[in-house]
Design a protein around this motif. Structure first.
Motif, PDB file in Angstrom:
ATOM      1  N   GLY A   1      -3.816 -12.544  -6.314  1.00  0.00           N
ATOM      2  CA  GLY A   1      -3.958 -13.087  -7.662  1.00  0.00           C
ATOM      3  C   GLY A   1      -2.864 -12.584  -8.583  1.00  0.00           C
ATOM      4  N   ALA A   2      -2.458 -11.319  -8.406  1.00  0.00           N
ATOM      5  CA  ALA A   2      -1.435 -10.745  -9.267  1.00  0.00           C
ATOM      6  C   ALA A   2      -0.053 -11.311  -8.970  1.00  0.00           C
ATOM      7  N   GLN A   3       0.092 -12.018  -7.820  1.00  0.00           N
ATOM      8  CA  GLN A   3       1.414 -12.555  -7.464  1.00  0.00           C
ATOM      9  C   GLN A   3       1.569 -14.017  -7.847  1.00  0.00           C
ATOM     10  N   LYS A   4       0.618 -14.571  -8.575  1.00  0.00           N
ATOM     11  CA  LYS A   4       0.674 -15.994  -8.942  1.00  0.00           C
ATOM     12  C   LYS A   4       1.974 -16.320  -9.674  1.00  0.00           C
ATOM     13  N   ASN A   5       2.433 -15.396 -10.545  1.00  0.00           N
ATOM     14  CA  ASN A   5       3.645 -15.650 -11.316  1.00  0.00           C
ATOM     15  C   ASN A   5       4.903 -15.295 -10.559  1.00  0.00           C
ATOM     16  N   LEU A   6       4.851 -14.148  -9.896  1.00  0.00           N
ATOM     17  CA  LEU A   6       6.057 -13.610  -9.269  1.00  0.00           C
ATOM     18  C   LEU A   6       5.645 -12.856  -8.032  1.00  0.00           C
ATOM     19  N   TRP A   7       6.235 -13.213  -6.889  1.00  0.00           N
ATOM     20  CA  TRP A   7       5.924 -12.481  -5.673  1.00  0.00           C
ATOM     21  C   TRP A   7       6.446 -11.067  -5.804  1.00  0.00           C
ATOM     22  N   PHE A   8       5.725 -10.120  -5.189  1.00  0.00           N
ATOM     23  CA  PHE A   8       6.089  -8.718  -5.355  1.00  0.00           C
ATOM     24  C   PHE A   8       7.363  -8.341  -4.617  1.00  0.00           C
ATOM     25  N   ILE A   9       7.898  -9.253  -3.810  1.00  0.00           N
ATOM     26  CA  ILE A   9       9.149  -8.920  -3.137  1.00  0.00           C
ATOM     27  C   ILE A   9      10.254  -8.704  -4.162  1.00  0.00           C
ATOM     28  N   VAL A  10      10.127  -9.349  -5.357  1.00  0.00           N
ATOM     29  CA  VAL A  10      11.181  -9.202  -6.377  1.00  0.00           C
ATOM     30  C   VAL A  10      11.074  -7.859  -7.105  1.00  0.00           C
ATOM     31  N   PRO A  11       9.939  -7.550  -7.751  1.00  0.00           N
ATOM     32  CA  PRO A  11       9.922  -6.251  -8.438  1.00  0.00           C
ATOM     33  C   PRO A  11       9.864  -5.065  -7.486  1.00  0.00           C
ATOM     34  N   ALA A  12       9.293  -5.238  -6.287  1.00  0.00           N
ATOM     35  CA  ALA A  12       9.163  -4.106  -5.366  1.00  0.00           C
ATOM     36  C   ALA A  12      10.080  -4.311  -4.162  1.00  0.00           C
ATOM     37  N   PHE A  13      11.337  -4.711  -4.428  1.00  0.00           N
ATOM     38  CA  PHE A  13      12.229  -5.069  -3.317  1.00  0.00           C
ATOM     39  C   PHE A  13      12.488  -3.896  -2.379  1.00  0.00           C
ATOM     40  N   PHE A  14      12.596  -2.691  -2.955  1.00  0.00           N
ATOM     41  CA  PHE A  14      12.873  -1.550  -2.084  1.00  0.00           C
ATOM     42  C   PHE A  14      11.676  -1.254  -1.183  1.00  0.00           C
ATOM     43  N   SER A  15      10.478  -1.410  -1.745  1.00  0.00           N
ATOM     44  CA  SER A  15       9.273  -1.221  -0.939  1.00  0.00           C
ATOM     45  C   SER A  15       9.262  -2.206   0.225  1.00  0.00           C
ATOM     46  N   PHE A  16       9.675  -3.432  -0.053  1.00  0.00           N
ATOM     47  CA  PHE A  16       9.712  -4.452   1.000  1.00  0.00           C
ATOM     48  C   PHE A  16      10.675  -4.026   2.109  1.00  0.00           C
ATOM     49  N   PHE A  17      11.822  -3.547   1.701  1.00  0.00           N
ATOM     50  CA  PHE A  17      12.843  -3.078   2.642  1.00  0.00           C
ATOM     51  C   PHE A  17      12.263  -1.956   3.526  1.00  0.00           C
ATOM     52  N   VAL A  18      11.615  -0.978   2.886  1.00  0.00           N
ATOM     53  CA  VAL A  18      11.052   0.140   3.645  1.00  0.00           C
ATOM     54  C   VAL A  18       9.911  -0.349   4.532  1.00  0.00           C
ATOM     55  N   TYR A  19       9.088  -1.239   3.993  1.00  0.00           N
ATOM     56  CA  TYR A  19       7.943  -1.715   4.776  1.00  0.00           C
ATOM     57  C   TYR A  19       8.417  -2.436   6.034  1.00  0.00           C
ATOM     58  N   VAL A  20       9.441  -3.264   5.887  1.00  0.00           N
ATOM     59  CA  VAL A  20       9.903  -4.030   7.056  1.00  0.00           C
ATOM     60  C   VAL A  20      10.425  -3.085   8.138  1.00  0.00           C
ATOM     61  N   ILE A  21      11.108  -2.027   7.723  1.00  0.00           N
ATOM     62  CA  ILE A  21      11.584  -1.052   8.719  1.00  0.00           C
ATOM     63  C   ILE A  21      10.393  -0.356   9.373  1.00  0.00           C
ATOM     64  N   THR A  22       9.452   0.113   8.537  1.00  0.00           N
ATOM     65  CA  THR A  22       8.347   0.877   9.113  1.00  0.00           C
ATOM     66  C   THR A  22       7.440  -0.008   9.954  1.00  0.00           C
ATOM     67  N   MET A  23       7.356  -1.289   9.617  1.00  0.00           N
ATOM     68  CA  MET A  23       6.447  -2.103  10.427  1.00  0.00           C
ATOM     69  C   MET A  23       7.030  -2.318  11.823  1.00  0.00           C
ATOM     70  N   THR A  24       8.360  -2.309  11.935  1.00  0.00           N
ATOM     71  CA  THR A  24       8.956  -2.378  13.266  1.00  0.00           C
ATOM     72  C   THR A  24       8.690  -1.073  14.020  1.00  0.00           C
ATOM     73  N   GLY A  25       8.773   0.054  13.305  1.00  0.00           N
ATOM     74  CA  GLY A  25       8.502   1.332  13.949  1.00  0.00           C
ATOM     75  C   GLY A  25       7.037   1.454  14.334  1.00  0.00           C
ATOM     76  N   GLU A  26       6.182   0.929  13.492  1.00  0.00           N
ATOM     77  CA  GLU A  26       4.742   1.066  13.693  1.00  0.00           C
ATOM     78  C   GLU A  26       4.260   0.244  14.889  1.00  0.00           C
ATOM     79  N   THR A  27       4.922  -0.891  15.156  1.00  0.00           N
ATOM     80  CA  THR A  27       4.461  -1.743  16.248  1.00  0.00           C
ATOM     81  C   THR A  27       5.228  -1.476  17.540  1.00  0.00           C
ATOM     82  N   ASN A  28       6.070  -0.442  17.553  1.00  0.00           N
ATOM     83  CA  ASN A  28       6.788  -0.117  18.785  1.00  0.00           C
ATOM     84  C   ASN A  28       7.696  -1.224  19.256  1.00  0.00           C
ATOM     85  N   ARG A  29       8.351  -1.908  18.315  1.00  0.00           N
ATOM     86  CA  ARG A  29       9.225  -2.992  18.729  1.00  0.00           C
ATOM     87  C   ARG A  29      10.674  -2.531  18.678  1.00  0.00           C
TER      88      ARG A  29
END
Lengths: 462, 259
Positions: A210-238
């Motif tokens: 609901g909070a992303q109706k105006n703006l997806w959080f990838i824009v204000p939290a871009f660095f978090s997205f970057f870190v999350y994408v790296i960690t999700m690869t590490g987390e799934t053993n890929r």
């Protein structure tokens, strides 16, 4: 001091907003509809797994300029089905040194835990299901996102126990690697999500959407997205982080001793975990079932409603799947110590700094750091945020300048160091350079002159 | 508002409660350390589920996240290094320890039962109303960062100090540089021993393995060629079988014969 006072007054105001509890409305959802939704999620994940295995092999095939599986069914679509049948019919071997009970439990943990986290993913808007208005989401709690992390933490047990119970060296190494790797990357993953919690003011997935109706959080939290994408690869053993099963180093890692259906369970668990982390990324940063900007504006948000959400959700999910495959097709495995160093010495501290920054931005948004804003493109940016951006930019420039000058000084020092070069053929016999010596490339003319000299000698002798 | 548990909660309790007890019994009675750790993890997860069933969502999830996901995993990490086959010795090291334990446990149990039995509880407030008004997480945050902020800050300072202390005490700084390959080879040459390195483990036509010592020219095996780890583990074989087999073959060959 006045700023502090405003903060102290602001907290009750934030509490009064009451964003804790889920906004999804489950009041018109009887138990049997919940059961149907659970079944739907189960089937959705199983079918997606079957497709993604084929998808991965085909896409990697294209990337390596070969066709990939193309024999069973149209475009080889039935290949994963055939593989599944094969693992079901294969002999199930249990090593003599294995711990029988744990050896059986481990794949079961992996294969069951991976399904649970999907229960809180919002896959669509509110729909009409057999005469009941119900959200396309199995359930939601005030701590939904934490639940995903907790379930992931339990899921690691499957891998670690598999490694230990096999009673053999390589699986044990794989299990140890997996536990160390997944725990340290889960810290960075949890920290990266904090920024999203700060922006949305909630940990419930329906509130975050609901909070992303105006703006997806990838824009204000871009660095978090970057870190999350790296960690999700590490987390799934890929790949490039599949150190727990690195077949070049420790054979197959934790599942070396597994075969048949038990191995298939690990396989299933890995792929469904990929879907889970991708679904979490979709929910947290890409607006989950919300239509992409532009399409969302058509006809008063028609495409944001009901079953359409399932389409957008699936598309975003598969974008992440493609990214996983792309990474696997292009990156080599990283070294274990470098991987851990990257996690602990870069990702975690950098994310901590980022979370503090976001907290300041959020405070500025609440007007705790002074009133006044600047209008850009129809959005109001608080002056305090802009000042903060300026401070960070100047800081980054200074650090960059310092880094560059240090690197330049280092290079100059290295260039000044006495370098002795040797001619490898000086003694008539090729000699490799010692450490600290550089090789002077022998020129063709020099060789020619020398050979002339040799022929001269021959001539004299002759 | 009635605080009696609903049917669902009762069913949940009567299924998971015995399992939790089973897990905790496993912690005490399991012979292998890893099985004990697993029993404890099971109990922790079930406790977390109970918290969630009683509307303490945040507490329940954090219980699973922190205790099962992190603390127990670290335990397991250490235990796994102990080895698959090792189990605790059942020999009594302290005399009369079991009897003393039984007496103490019964005494403590009796004390607790007597104390808890005579407690009168006020009508429980229930978390449900707070969940609906302020929200579970916000109410928790209000307490942690409001009323109990000093307690939490002091505790975290203590924990960080403890962690740093453990690191400082356990960490050993290397004095001076370690020898590299070049230094080792120089040292070998200066001392004049094993200039070409230690002999490699036995290479035979029939057995080519690190656990078989190499033979010196006079036919005796040299222990220098085998890793000292294998020697300590008593996993070194004798080369005699292979030598005999080779001798047998050599005996069949006659001089000046052609096949």
């Amino acid at each position: 001091m006045s700023a502090l006072l405003t903060v102290a007054h602001g907290i009750p105001a934030l509490l009064a907003e009451g964003k804790d509890n889920p906004s999804a409305d489950f009041s018109d959802t009887p138990l049997w509809i919940t059961v149907i939704k659970a079944l739907f999620i189960f089937v959705y994940l199983l079918v997606s797994t079957l497709i993604v295995i084929w998808f991965e092999r085909r896409v990697i095939g294209r990337m390596q300029q070969r066709p990939g599986p193309n024999r069973n069914g149209p475009f080889g679509l039935l290949q994963s089905l055939a593989d599944g049948m094969k693992s079901m019919l294969k002999e199930d071997v249990r090593p003599k040194a294995a711990d029988a009970l744990v050896f059986t439990i481990a794949p079961l943990i992996t294969a069951t835990m991976c399904f649970i986290a999907f229960a809180i993913m919002p896959m669509g808007g509110e729909v009409n299901l057999f005469g009941h208005r119900t959200p396309l989401q199995l359930t939601d709690t005030p701590v939904a996102v934490l639940l995903v992390l907790a379930i992931a933490g339990v899921g690691i047990y499957g891998i670690v126990l598999a490694g230990w119970s096999s009673g053999s060296t390589y699986p044990l190494l794989g299990g140890l690697r997996a536990s160390a790797q997944m725990i340290s990357y889960e810290i960075a993953m949890g920290l990266s999500l904090v920024a999203v919690f700060l922006y949305s003011g909630s940990m419930s997935t329906s509130q975050i959407i609901g909070a992303q109706k105006n703006l997806w959080f990838i824009v204000p939290a871009f660095f978090s997205f970057f870190v999350y994408v790296i960690t999700m690869t590490g987390e799934t053993n890929r790949l490039p982080f599949d150190l727990a099963e690195g077949e070049g180093e420790i054979v197959g890692g934790y599942f070396t001793e597994y075969s048949g259906m038990r191995f298939a369970m690990f396989f299933l668990g890995e792929y469904i975990n990929m879907f889970t982390v991708a679904a979490l990324a979709t929910t947290m940063f890409l607006g989950g079932p919300l239509a992409p900007p532009g399409i969302a504006a058509i006809n008063d948000g028609m495409f944001n409603e009901g079953w359409w959400g399932l389409l957008w959700f699936t598309i975003k999910l598969w974008l992440f799947m493609f990214m996983f495959v792309w990474l696997r097709g292009s990156l080599p495995r990283v070294r274990y110590d470098q991987f851990m160093k990257f996690g602990w010495k870069f990702l975690i501290p950098a994310t901590l700094v980022w979370v503090v920054l976001v907290a300041f931005f959020r405070g500025a948004q609440n007007g705790w750091l002074g009133e006044g804003g600047v209008n850009f493109f129809g959005r109001t940016f608080p002056v305090a945020s802009l000042a903060l951006v300026g401070v960070v930019a100047v800081g980054a420039l200074i650090v960059g300048w310092w880094w560059d000058s240090r690197a330049a000084a280092k290079e100059a020092a290295a260039a000044d160091a006495p370098q002795s070069s040797i001619d490898p053929f000086a003694g008539g016999h090729p000699v490799p350079p010692l450490p600290g010596q550089t090789l002077a490339e022998p020129t063709r003319t020099a060789a020619a002159i020398r050979s002339e000299a040799v022929t001269d000698k021959e001539a004299i002798r002759g | 508002m009635s605080n009696a548990p609903g049917t669902g909660e009762a069913v949940l309790f009567w299924i998971l409660g015995p399992l939790a007890v089973l897990g905790s019994l496993g912690l005490i009675f399991a012979k292998k350390a890893v099985h004990a750790a697993l029993g404890m993890a099971l109990t922790m997860i079930i406790l977390g589920i109970f918290y969630i069933a009683q509307d303490a969502h945040f507490l329940g999830v954090i219980q699973v996240f922190v205790y099962t996901g992190a603390v127990m995993m670290l335990f397991l990490f250490v235990l796994m290094l102990v080895g698959v086959d090792s189990s605790d010795g059942l020999l009594e090291t302290l005399k009369g320890q079991r009897l003393a334990t039984a007496v103490l446990v019964l005494g403590l149990g009796g004390l607790l039962t007597a104390a808890l039995g005579s407690v009168t509880y006020p009508e429980p407030a229930g978390v449900k109303s707070i969940n609906e008004e302020t929200g579970n997480v916000s109410a928790m945050a209000e307490l942690i960062f409001g009323r109990y902020v000093w307690v939490f800050e002091v505790t975290s300072a203590l924990l960080i100090t403890a962690a740093l202390g453990a690191m400082v005490l356990a960490h050993r700084e290397r004095l001076g540089k370690g020898r590299n390959q070049r230094d080792w080879s120089k040292r070998r040459v200066l001392r004049g021993e094993y200039v070409a390195g230690l002999p490699a483990p036995g290479v035979y036509a029939r057995h080519n393995a690190v656990d078989t010592p190499a033979l010196l020219p006079d036919g005796t095996p040299t222990p220098l060629s085998v890793s000292r780890v294998l020697t300590a583990r008593d996993q070194v074989t004798t080369p005699e079988r292979y030598v005999e087999a080779e001798d047998r073959i050599a005996g069949q060959i006659e001089e000046d014969s052609s096949r």
